[in-house]
Design a protein around this motif. Structure first.
Motif, mmCIF file in Angstrom:
data_model
loop_
_atom_site.group_PDB
_atom_site.id
_atom_site.type_symbol
_atom_site.label_atom_id
_atom_site.label_comp_id
_atom_site.label_asym_id
_atom_site.label_seq_id
_atom_site.Cartn_x
_atom_site.Cartn_y
_atom_site.Cartn_z
ATOM 1 N N LEU A 173 0.845 -1.196 0.000
ATOM 2 C CA LEU A 173 0.000 0.000 0.000
ATOM 3 C C LEU A 173 0.878 1.241 0.000
ATOM 4 C CD1 LEU A 173 -2.811 1.414 0.342
ATOM 5 C CD2 LEU A 173 -2.418 1.274 2.815
ATOM 6 N N ILE A 174 0.552 2.189 -0.875
ATOM 7 C CA ILE A 174 1.241 3.477 -0.887
ATOM 8 C C ILE A 174 0.214 4.578 -0.668
ATOM 9 C CG2 ILE A 174 2.472 5.152 -2.316
ATOM 10 C CD1 ILE A 174 4.028 2.913 -3.558
ATOM 11 N N ILE A 175 0.477 5.439 0.313
ATOM 12 C CA ILE A 175 -0.334 6.636 0.534
ATOM 13 C C ILE A 175 0.288 7.750 -0.293
ATOM 14 C CG2 ILE A 175 -1.308 8.204 2.240
ATOM 15 C CD1 ILE A 175 -2.100 5.334 2.785
ATOM 16 N N ALA A 176 -0.415 8.206 -1.298
ATOM 17 C CA ALA A 176 0.086 9.276 -2.167
ATOM 18 C C ALA A 176 -0.628 10.568 -1.798
ATOM 19 C CB ALA A 176 -0.151 8.918 -3.637
ATOM 20 N N ASP A 177 0.045 11.441 -1.065
ATOM 21 C CA ASP A 177 -0.565 12.663 -0.540
ATOM 22 C C ASP A 177 -0.274 13.836 -1.470
ATOM 23 O OD1 ASP A 177 -1.733 14.598 0.978
ATOM 24 O OD2 ASP A 177 -0.334 14.486 2.657
ATOM 25 N N GLU A 178 -1.237 14.166 -2.313
ATOM 26 C CA GLU A 178 -1.090 15.239 -3.306
ATOM 27 C C GLU A 178 0.218 15.072 -4.086
ATOM 28 O OE1 GLU A 178 -3.262 17.605 -3.981
ATOM 29 O OE2 GLU A 178 -4.429 18.106 -2.201
ATOM 30 N N PRO A 179 0.452 13.915 -4.698
ATOM 31 C CA PRO A 179 1.769 13.639 -5.277
ATOM 32 C C PRO A 179 2.097 14.435 -6.524
ATOM 33 C CG PRO A 179 0.235 11.889 -5.859
ATOM 34 C CD PRO A 179 -0.486 12.786 -4.884
#
Length: 318
Positions: A173-179
């Protein structure tokens, strides 16, 4: 199911004034629930300040939730001690909004990507360096940049380096925060396409956080819409964008670029700002800005209910 978030809350205690001992609570995330399946991209969208980045940090335990459950592969990670959480973080990684500031300026590209491999003791130096070279090629960068520093690269190149670092431990799982919000539009498309390819080839799941619903639509399988700390709508990406149910979702879509969305949408310009997390209005939190609000909306908080298959909405009049 890879990730299950149940009744997640994050309240920040803040003193009402410097002279008062009493504390108010800013409700950044207020009782939200959702799931992410294996090899699924879940988009999380909403205005700045709605709590979406806080959700991502709570999932990774970069912030401690006030209440709720975060279940990853059947285990409630909120019960983990520091050693258990360190092991779990190999399975969950994050991509931050500003790629340059998330890289150590004193570390070379190679060292930055190698760092998680060192922390998790994944073999001798030769094996780690081989892995770094593989990761650079995987994200579309040449291997001869290993000894260069972050300031020598463009924003898009730095984000590729950050993505390579996030992939180092083969996370699920990758959390992409406003990437992509800090990148030029042309570079945004390249990074989104790269993330989509990596998801397909590495069996990844993403929580893709953004304020831009047109970007979220391009990569997401399902979309969660947040407003003022609460979920107001959930649905499959294409279906939600073609037929939004909640008035807030309609407003977000109406101001999004029309190249990727419906072209005949009437623009909805919301008046005022999102309510403060300190003093939230009674009833539906959106009623102070909703163009179709009625008297019941001012007094009754609607539940998030399933209107059609896989479509959930929090509105009294949908």
């Amino acid at each position: 199911m890879l990730l299950i978030v149940k009744n997640l809350k994050k309240y920040f205690p803040v003193k009402s004034s410097i002279f008062s001992p009493h504390k108010q609570h800013l409700k950044a995330v207020d009782d939200i629930s959702f799931t992410i399946a294996n090899n699924e991209v879940l988009g999380l969208v909403g205005e700045s300040g709605c709590g979406k980045s806080t959700v991502g940090k709570c999932i990774l335990r970069l912030m401690k939730p006030t209440d709720g459950q975060i279940i990853f592969e059947g285990k409630d990670i909120l019960s983990f001690n520091s050693d258990e959480m360190k092991t779990m973080r190999a399975e969950m990684q994050i991509i931050f909004q500003d790629p340059l500031s998330s890289l150590n300026p004193r570390m070379t590209v190679g060292k930055s990507i190698e760092e998680p491999l060192i922390i998790h003791k994944t073999g001798p130096k030769a094996i780690r360096q081989k892995r770094v070279a593989e990761l650079l090629l995987k994200v579309g960068l040449p291997t001869n940049i290993i000894n260069r520093y972050p300031h020598e690269f463009s924003g898009g190149q730095c984000q590729r380096i950050v993505i390579a670092r996030a992939l180092a431990l083969n996370p699920k799982l990758i959390i992409a925060d406003e990437p992509v919000s800090a990148l030029d539009v042309s570079i945004q498309a390249q990074i989104i396409n790269l993330m989509a390819d990596l998801k397909k080839n590495n069996n990844l799941s993403y929580l893709f956080i953004s304020h831009d619903i047109s970007v979220v639509k391009h990569i997401s399988d399902r979309i969660v819409v947040m407003y003022c700390g609460k979920i107001v709508e959930i649905g499959p990406s294409d279906e939600l964008c073609l037929n939004p149910l909640h008035p807030y979702t309609k407003a977000l879509l109406s101001v999004a670029p029309t190249a990727t969305l419906k072209k005949d949408v009437q623009k909805v310009l919301l008046k005022g700002d999102m309510p403060s997390g300190f003093n939230q209005p009674s009833g539906c939190l959106f009623h102070t800005r909703c163009p179709v609000a009625k008297d019941d909306c001012r007094n009754n908080m609607p539940d998030l209910v399933e209107k059609t298959k896989s479509r959930f909405v929090r509105c009294l009049y949908v």
